[in-house]
Design a protein around this motif. Sequence first.
Motif, PDB file in Angstrom:
ATOM      1  N   ASP A 183       0.824  -1.212   0.000  1.00 59.62           N
ATOM      2  CA  ASP A 183       0.000   0.000   0.000  1.00 59.62           C
ATOM      3  C   ASP A 183       0.861   1.266   0.000  1.00 59.62           C
ATOM      4  O   ASP A 183       0.570   2.246   0.694  1.00 59.62           O
ATOM      5  N   ILE A 184       1.948   1.245  -0.770  1.00 55.74           N
ATOM      6  CA  ILE A 184       2.828   2.412  -0.864  1.00 55.74           C
ATOM      7  C   ILE A 184       2.344   3.315  -1.992  1.00 55.74           C
ATOM      8  O   ILE A 184       2.189   2.883  -3.132  1.00 55.74           O
ATOM      9  N   THR A 185       2.089   4.562  -1.670  1.00 54.06           N
ATOM     10  CA  THR A 185       1.694   5.568  -2.648  1.00 54.06           C
ATOM     11  C   THR A 185       2.943   6.008  -3.408  1.00 54.06           C
ATOM     12  O   THR A 185       4.017   6.156  -2.820  1.00 54.06           O
ATOM     13  N   ILE A 186       2.808   6.231  -4.722  1.00 54.29           N
ATOM     14  CA  ILE A 186       3.991   6.517  -5.539  1.00 54.29           C
ATOM     15  C   ILE A 186       3.748   7.733  -6.435  1.00 54.29           C
ATOM     16  O   ILE A 186       2.720   7.831  -7.112  1.00 54.29           O
ATOM     17  N   LEU A 187       4.713   8.649  -6.421  1.00 48.74           N
ATOM     18  CA  LEU A 187       4.762   9.776  -7.358  1.00 48.74           C
ATOM     19  C   LEU A 187       5.992   9.560  -8.212  1.00 48.74           C
ATOM     20  O   LEU A 187       7.102   9.451  -7.699  1.00 48.74           O
ATOM     21  N   ILE A 188       5.835   9.486  -9.534  1.00 47.80           N
ATOM     22  CA  ILE A 188       6.927   9.044 -10.397  1.00 47.80           C
ATOM     23  C   ILE A 188       6.964   9.854 -11.683  1.00 47.80           C
ATOM     24  O   ILE A 188       5.923  10.256 -12.209  1.00 47.80           O
ATOM     25  N   SER A 189       8.163  10.086 -12.190  1.00 44.81           N
ATOM     26  CA  SER A 189       8.328  10.688 -13.509  1.00 44.81           C
ATOM     27  C   SER A 189       9.182   9.764 -14.363  1.00 44.81           C
ATOM     28  O   SER A 189      10.003   9.007 -13.850  1.00 44.81           O
ATOM     29  N   SER A 190       8.984   9.839 -15.666  1.00 48.73           N
ATOM     30  CA  SER A 190       9.780   9.055 -16.603  1.00 48.73           C
ATOM     31  C   SER A 190       9.550   9.599 -18.002  1.00 48.73           C
ATOM     32  O   SER A 190       8.471  10.112 -18.314  1.00 48.73           O
ATOM     33  N   HIS A 191      10.577   9.497 -18.844  1.00 48.61           N
ATOM     34  CA  HIS A 191      10.404   9.869 -20.243  1.00 48.61           C
ATOM     35  C   HIS A 191       9.789   8.729 -21.055  1.00 48.61           C
ATOM     36  O   HIS A 191       9.380   8.923 -22.199  1.00 48.61           O
ATOM     37  N   ILE A 192       9.728   7.544 -20.457  1.00 42.98           N
ATOM     38  CA  ILE A 192       9.163   6.389 -21.167  1.00 42.98           C
ATOM     39  C   ILE A 192       7.667   6.340 -20.850  1.00 42.98           C
ATOM     40  O   ILE A 192       7.226   5.684 -19.902  1.00 42.98           O
TER      41      ILE A 192
END
Length: 303
Positions: A183-192
């Motif tokens: 139940d880990i909330t994730i904020l993520i960026s990626s060029h893919i």
Amino acid sequence: METVIDVRNLTKSYQDFVALHPLDFSLKRGEICAVIGKNGAGKSTFFKILSGQIEQTGGEMTFFSNHTEVSLNRSRKRMGFMIEEPTFFSNMNAYENLNYFRIQRGISEKERINDVLRIVGLSKNPKKKFREYSMGMRQRLGLALTLMSSPDCLVLDEPTNGLDAQGISDIRNLLLKLNKEQDITILISSHILSELQLVATSFLFIDKGKVVEQISRQQLNEKSKKYAKIIVADAAKAAQVLEMNFDKIDYRVMPDNELRIMSHIDHIGEINKVLLSHDINVNEIKVESLNLEEYFLGLGDGL
């Protein structure tokens, strides 16, 4: 549902340059939110403000309903940040590196090291030095470091940068597992963007320091324009037939004799019949939706 991150009118300026215009954003518990924008859009600036690496010029931040400076710093201990490629000691193995940072960060549970190495799949080569690690192993160790404090939220800037296809797939599956099982909330960026489309439950589009749009996966699916993909033997001849038989038809001629028909979606059967009647072999015909990259590029000329 608990709000993990909430920012209002967040700004960042460097003298006359505005890196972040007033930004509003909210992240709910359990979400995987993808932050999408071109180089220089403000993604890393936003992440660095969240992590406390740089200070905002204006606006307010709230983590887990806490908003004072003291409570923000306390709340950051419930979060794991991977903003840039982590720096580890080249002559140490994974355990030794993590133990160093455990002591530095005041994490008492030494057994947590073995737990996170197992979670990220690095427990099989305990004696291998960091200098011998592949790029994929280095990224895994970086993720292991973010997990040391048993965080409720991860903030990850380009965690798949430089990885091959297998490494990207491994990181994707790991993030999905952390989100679903812990139940880990994730904020993520990626060029893919194709990878983000596979994991994210919501999307934040940023351009030139401004929020263009924040939508859920469901909203994205609803807003993505449908089109008919038709692969024929002769695309040029098929285009002429379409123009002669269908008023104001909107289409694109793509490589490999593919036609994308943006209008007349409800008349696909009739289109197929007309093409066949003009001796145009239709090898494939189906209705598809724009993928995340196509949607992103179509948000406006400013992107």
